[in-house]
Design an enzyme around this catalytic site. Structure first.
Site, short mmCIF file in Angstrom:
data_model
loop_
_atom_site.label_atom_id
_atom_site.label_comp_id
_atom_site.label_asym_id
_atom_site.label_seq_id
_atom_site.Cartn_x
_atom_site.Cartn_y
_atom_site.Cartn_z
N HIS A 66 0.92 -8.64 40.34
CA HIS A 66 2.39 -8.66 40.36
C HIS A 66 2.96 -7.76 39.27
O HIS A 66 2.56 -7.86 38.11
CB HIS A 66 2.85 -10.11 40.16
CG HIS A 66 4.30 -10.34 40.34
ND1 HIS A 66 5.04 -11.11 39.48
CD2 HIS A 66 5.17 -9.92 41.30
CE1 HIS A 66 6.30 -11.16 39.90
NE2 HIS A 66 6.41 -10.44 41.01
N GLU A 69 1.87 -4.84 43.23
CA GLU A 69 3.25 -4.94 43.68
C GLU A 69 4.10 -4.42 42.53
O GLU A 69 3.76 -4.64 41.35
CB GLU A 69 3.61 -6.41 43.96
CG GLU A 69 5.01 -6.66 44.47
CD GLU A 69 6.07 -6.93 43.38
OE1 GLU A 69 7.23 -7.14 43.75
OE2 GLU A 69 5.73 -6.93 42.16
N ASP A 103 8.55 -3.09 41.58
CA ASP A 103 9.94 -3.07 42.03
C ASP A 103 10.55 -1.69 41.80
O ASP A 103 10.34 -1.07 40.75
CB ASP A 103 10.75 -4.10 41.23
CG ASP A 103 10.09 -5.46 41.25
OD1 ASP A 103 10.05 -6.07 42.33
OD2 ASP A 103 9.59 -5.91 40.19
N HIS A 125 12.90 -4.03 37.55
CA HIS A 125 13.18 -5.31 38.22
C HIS A 125 14.65 -5.70 38.09
O HIS A 125 15.31 -6.03 39.07
CB HIS A 125 12.29 -6.41 37.65
CG HIS A 125 12.46 -7.74 38.33
ND1 HIS A 125 13.48 -8.62 37.99
CD2 HIS A 125 11.77 -8.33 39.32
CE1 HIS A 125 13.38 -9.70 38.75
NE2 HIS A 125 12.36 -9.55 39.57
N GLU A 137 8.24 -3.01 46.38
CA GLU A 137 9.41 -3.85 46.62
C GLU A 137 10.67 -3.04 46.35
O GLU A 137 10.92 -2.61 45.22
CB GLU A 137 9.41 -5.12 45.75
CG GLU A 137 10.59 -6.00 46.17
CD GLU A 137 10.84 -7.21 45.28
OE1 GLU A 137 9.92 -7.68 44.59
OE2 GLU A 137 12.00 -7.67 45.30
O1 G3P Z 1 7.51 -9.07 45.88
C1 G3P Z 1 7.19 -10.33 45.41
C2 G3P Z 1 7.96 -10.68 44.17
O2 G3P Z 1 7.85 -9.65 43.25
C3 G3P Z 1 9.40 -10.99 44.45
O3 G3P Z 1 10.09 -11.46 43.35
O4 G3P Z 1 11.63 -11.25 41.47
O5 G3P Z 1 9.21 -10.91 41.10
O6 G3P Z 1 10.53 -9.21 42.33
P1 G3P Z 1 10.37 -10.66 42.00
MG MG Z 2 8.91 -7.83 42.90
#
Ligand code: G3P
Ligand code: MG
Length: 250
Positions: free
Chosen positions: A10, A37, A39, A52, A112
Site C-alpha cells: 500500500h 498501490e 495515489d 494522497h 489509484e
Molecule cells: O486503493 C486502496 C486504498 O489505497 C484506498 O484508500 O485512502 O489509502 O487511498 P486510500
Molecule cells: Mg490509495
C-alpha cells in the site's frame, strides 16, 4: 476475474517508508514486493504526481494544496521528513517517474486515481492518456497497470481516454447500486474497505463474476479470513508482517 498480484504494498512501502514516493517503491522492492498501490493527483498545471491528500501538512511540510501548485514546485517539496529525518531528501515524484521505475523493476501497479475535489474528470483523463502514451513508448514489454478510484467520474473519463486499461471501482462501504456502477464502468473488479466487507457481499461480488480487492489488511489472520471468503487480493501497510508470498504460506 482477478488476474493480478494478490498481495500489494500500500502506497509503495506500506508503513515502512514515506508514502507515495520513490523511496517507498524501493522499500517495497527491498521487502520482495513486485506489486504496489499508489495515489495520483494533478498539479496546478495538470501534471500527474503521487499524492494522497489534496492539501499539504500531513506528508508534505507547509501549507497549500496540490491543485494550486505547479509541478516544478511540487517536485522540490519535502515528502520524507514527516516520516523520519533520514528521508529528508525525498521529494514528491511525478507519476511518470514512478511508472518508469516500476516498469524497469517489474513492479505491477495499481494506480489509484485520486482527484482533488472538482478535478475528477480531468484527472481520470490525463492519467489514462499519459499511461497509454508510456505503455506505447515501452513497447511489448510494458505491463499495463490496473486503475482504481473512488471517483466514478474519474474512472469513466479514464475509460473514455484509454478503454483497454483495466479499471477497479473503489467503494468505502456497501452501496446498493455497486453492480450497476461496475457495469457502467466496464470494471474488472470491486475494491473495498476490508472493515466493511461482509461474507454475503463478497459472495455477491464473486457470483457476479468480478474481482474483489480489499484495503488495507494489516493482520495475517484477517487476510486469511477474507481470502477464505473469496477475496482475490489486498493491499497492506505491514509489508514486514505479510510478505508478497503470503498466499503461498496460507
Ligand atoms: O486503493 C486502496 C486504498 O489505497 C484506498 O484508500 O485512502 O489509502 O487511498 P486510500
Ligand atoms: Mg490509495
Amino acid at each position: 476475474m482477478w488476474s493480478y498480484p494478490k498481495i500489494v504494498a500500500h502506497r509503495g512501502g506500506g508503513s515502512l517508508a514515506p508514502e507515495n514516493t520513490l523511496a517507498a517503491m524501493q522499500c517495497g522492492l527491498d521487502y520482495g514486493f513486485h506489486a504496489v498501490e499508489f495515489d495520483v493527483m494533478l498539479s496546478k498545471d495538470g501534471v500527474p504526481v503521487l499524492m494522497h491528500d489534496p492539501d499539504f501538512g500531513r506528508t508534505v511540510a507547509g501549507s497549500g494544496s496540490v491543485a494550486t501548485t505547479l509541478a516544478n514546485e511540487l517536485f522540490q517539496m519535502d515528502a520524507g521528513s514527516w516520516f523520519d529525518p533520514r528521508f529528508a531528501q525525498v521529494r514528491i515524484p511525478s507519476y511518470e517517474a514512478i511508472f518508469l521505475f516500476c516498469q524497469a523493476n517489474q513492479i505491477w501497479m495499481n494506480v489509484e486515481i485520486k482527484p482533488a475535489p472538482g478535478f475528477e474528470k480531468e484527472t481520470g483523463s490525463v492519467v489514462a492518456s499519459l499511461t497509454q502514451k508510456l505503455l506505447l513508448a515501452g513497447g511489448a514489454a510494458a505491463k499495463p497497470p490496473l486503475f482504481s478510484s473512488f471517483s466514478f467520474d474519474a474512472l469513466m473519463s479514464a475509460k473514455l481516454a484509454a478503454p483497454e486499461i483495466a479499471r477497479g471501482y473503489l467503494l468505502d462501504d456497501y452501496e446498493p447500486d455497486w453492480l450497476d456502477s461496475l457495469r457502467k464502468l466496464e470494471a474488472v473488479a470491486l475494491h473495498t474497505n476490508q472493515k466493511k466487507l461482509t461474507l454475503a457481499w463478497a459472495k455477491e461480488i464473486k457470483t457476479a463474476g468480478y474481482g474483489l480487492f480489499c484495503y488495507t489488511v494489516n493482520s495475517p489472520e484477517r487476510g486469511r479470513e477474507i481470502m477464505s471468503w473469496g477475496v482475490d487480493g489486498f493491499c497492506t501497510d505491514r509489508i514486514d508482517l505479510i510478505g508478497a508470498d503470503f498466499v503461498e504460506c496460507i
